[in-house]
Design a protein around this motif. Structure first.
Motif, PDB file in Angstrom:
ATOM      1  N   PRO A  49     -17.086 -13.208 -33.112  1.00 56.44           N
ATOM      2  CA  PRO A  49     -15.694 -13.285 -32.670  1.00 56.44           C
ATOM      3  C   PRO A  49     -15.630 -13.501 -31.160  1.00 56.44           C
ATOM      4  O   PRO A  49     -16.472 -12.987 -30.414  1.00 56.44           O
ATOM      5  N   ASN A  50     -14.671 -14.286 -30.731  1.00 54.75           N
ATOM      6  CA  ASN A  50     -14.463 -14.507 -29.301  1.00 54.75           C
ATOM      7  C   ASN A  50     -12.977 -14.760 -29.071  1.00 54.75           C
ATOM      8  O   ASN A  50     -12.259 -15.151 -29.982  1.00 54.75           O
ATOM      9  N   ARG A  51     -12.526 -14.539 -27.867  1.00 52.92           N
ATOM     10  CA  ARG A  51     -11.094 -14.596 -27.565  1.00 52.92           C
ATOM     11  C   ARG A  51     -10.518 -15.996 -27.708  1.00 52.92           C
ATOM     12  O   ARG A  51      -9.363 -16.164 -28.060  1.00 52.92           O
ATOM     13  N   PHE A  52     -11.315 -17.026 -27.459  1.00 50.67           N
ATOM     14  CA  PHE A  52     -10.765 -18.375 -27.502  1.00 50.67           C
ATOM     15  C   PHE A  52     -10.720 -18.968 -28.905  1.00 50.67           C
ATOM     16  O   PHE A  52     -10.191 -20.056 -29.096  1.00 50.67           O
ATOM     17  N   GLN A  53     -11.234 -18.260 -29.912  1.00 44.69           N
ATOM     18  CA  GLN A  53     -11.131 -18.731 -31.295  1.00 44.69           C
ATOM     19  C   GLN A  53     -10.396 -17.721 -32.177  1.00 44.69           C
ATOM     20  O   GLN A  53     -10.478 -17.791 -33.391  1.00 44.69           O
ATOM     21  N   LYS A  54      -9.655 -16.833 -31.557  1.00 42.37           N
ATOM     22  CA  LYS A  54      -8.944 -15.790 -32.303  1.00 42.37           C
ATOM     23  C   LYS A  54      -8.025 -16.415 -33.352  1.00 42.37           C
ATOM     24  O   LYS A  54      -7.253 -17.323 -33.054  1.00 42.37           O
ATOM     25  N   ASP A  55      -8.131 -15.915 -34.576  1.00 44.25           N
ATOM     26  CA  ASP A  55      -7.307 -16.335 -35.714  1.00 44.25           C
ATOM     27  C   ASP A  55      -7.530 -17.782 -36.162  1.00 44.25           C
ATOM     28  O   ASP A  55      -6.722 -18.321 -36.907  1.00 44.25           O
ATOM     29  N   ASN A  79      -4.812 -22.257 -36.575  1.00 40.79           N
ATOM     30  CA  ASN A  79      -4.426 -20.889 -36.255  1.00 40.79           C
ATOM     31  C   ASN A  79      -3.506 -20.386 -37.358  1.00 40.79           C
ATOM     32  O   ASN A  79      -2.344 -20.780 -37.446  1.00 40.79           O
ATOM     33  N   ASP A 134     -23.012 -12.383 -27.221  1.00 38.52           N
ATOM     34  CA  ASP A 134     -21.580 -12.534 -27.468  1.00 38.52           C
ATOM     35  C   ASP A 134     -21.261 -13.864 -28.151  1.00 38.52           C
ATOM     36  O   ASP A 134     -20.159 -14.040 -28.660  1.00 38.52           O
TER      37      ASP A 134
END
Length: 172
Positions: A49-55, A79, A134
């Motif tokens: 998981p990473n913030r720029f691919q959330k959902d 998204n 990460d």
């Protein structure tokens, strides 16, 4: 005033060089890499998981080789929370003396390490790692891979220090 300006300049340059300097990958990149065979569309099978691919689901990456040896990459995903497609275009620059290793920039001046740690014999799948645990992606030429290959890849990720309980399998 001059000292604070000089200090700010030195700190800024230091931060910029830290963002773009080649780092040590989590796993050794593959030795034999053919950029031409790597180009085209890849489907994301799994990721940390990473913030720029959330959902994001139905994620793909499309690579195009530039004349100067760099790649242009378009990452695209749906998204599910917002009900819309998101995409971003980046540039991957080869890291000298490190085959299958790139500094990828989606927002200048920040770049991250992109290391191809494993490739199928026919470039049917690829394992990508970052500068730390990460970042991890399992990509394939088709939207699905056999379960045994996913499990085998996750076992190697565990050996490399990844918390595989966090890895997300992408829906297509």
């Amino acid at each position: 005033m001059r000292f604070s300006t000089l200090l700010l300049t030195v700190v800024t340059l230091g931060l910029l060089s830290a963002c773009t300097a080649a780092k040590t990958p989590v796993s050794e990149p593959v030795k034999n890499f053919d950029a031409g065979r790597y180009m085209g569309t890849w489907y994301e099978i799994a990721r940390m998981p990473n913030r720029f691919q959330k959902d994001l689901q139905r994620v793909t990456a499309e690579y195009r080789l530039n004349e100067d040896g760099t790649f242009e990459v378009t990452n695209r995903g749906y998204n599910s929370e917002e009900g819309e497609w998101n995409s971003v275009i980046g540039k991957a620059e080869p890291i000298d003396d490190m085959p299958a290793s790139f500094a990828v920039t989606f927002q200048w001046p920040f770049s991250g390490g992109y290391y191809i740690a494993e490739l199928g014999d026919d470039y049917e799948y690829a394992v990508i790692v970052g500068d730390n645990t990460d970042y991890f992606w399992l990509l394939a030429r088709q939207p699905h891979l056999p379960r045994w290959l996913i499990d085998q890849t996750l076992a190697r990720a565990y050996e490399w220090g990844y918390d595989i309980e966090q890895i997300i399998e992408t829906e297509h």
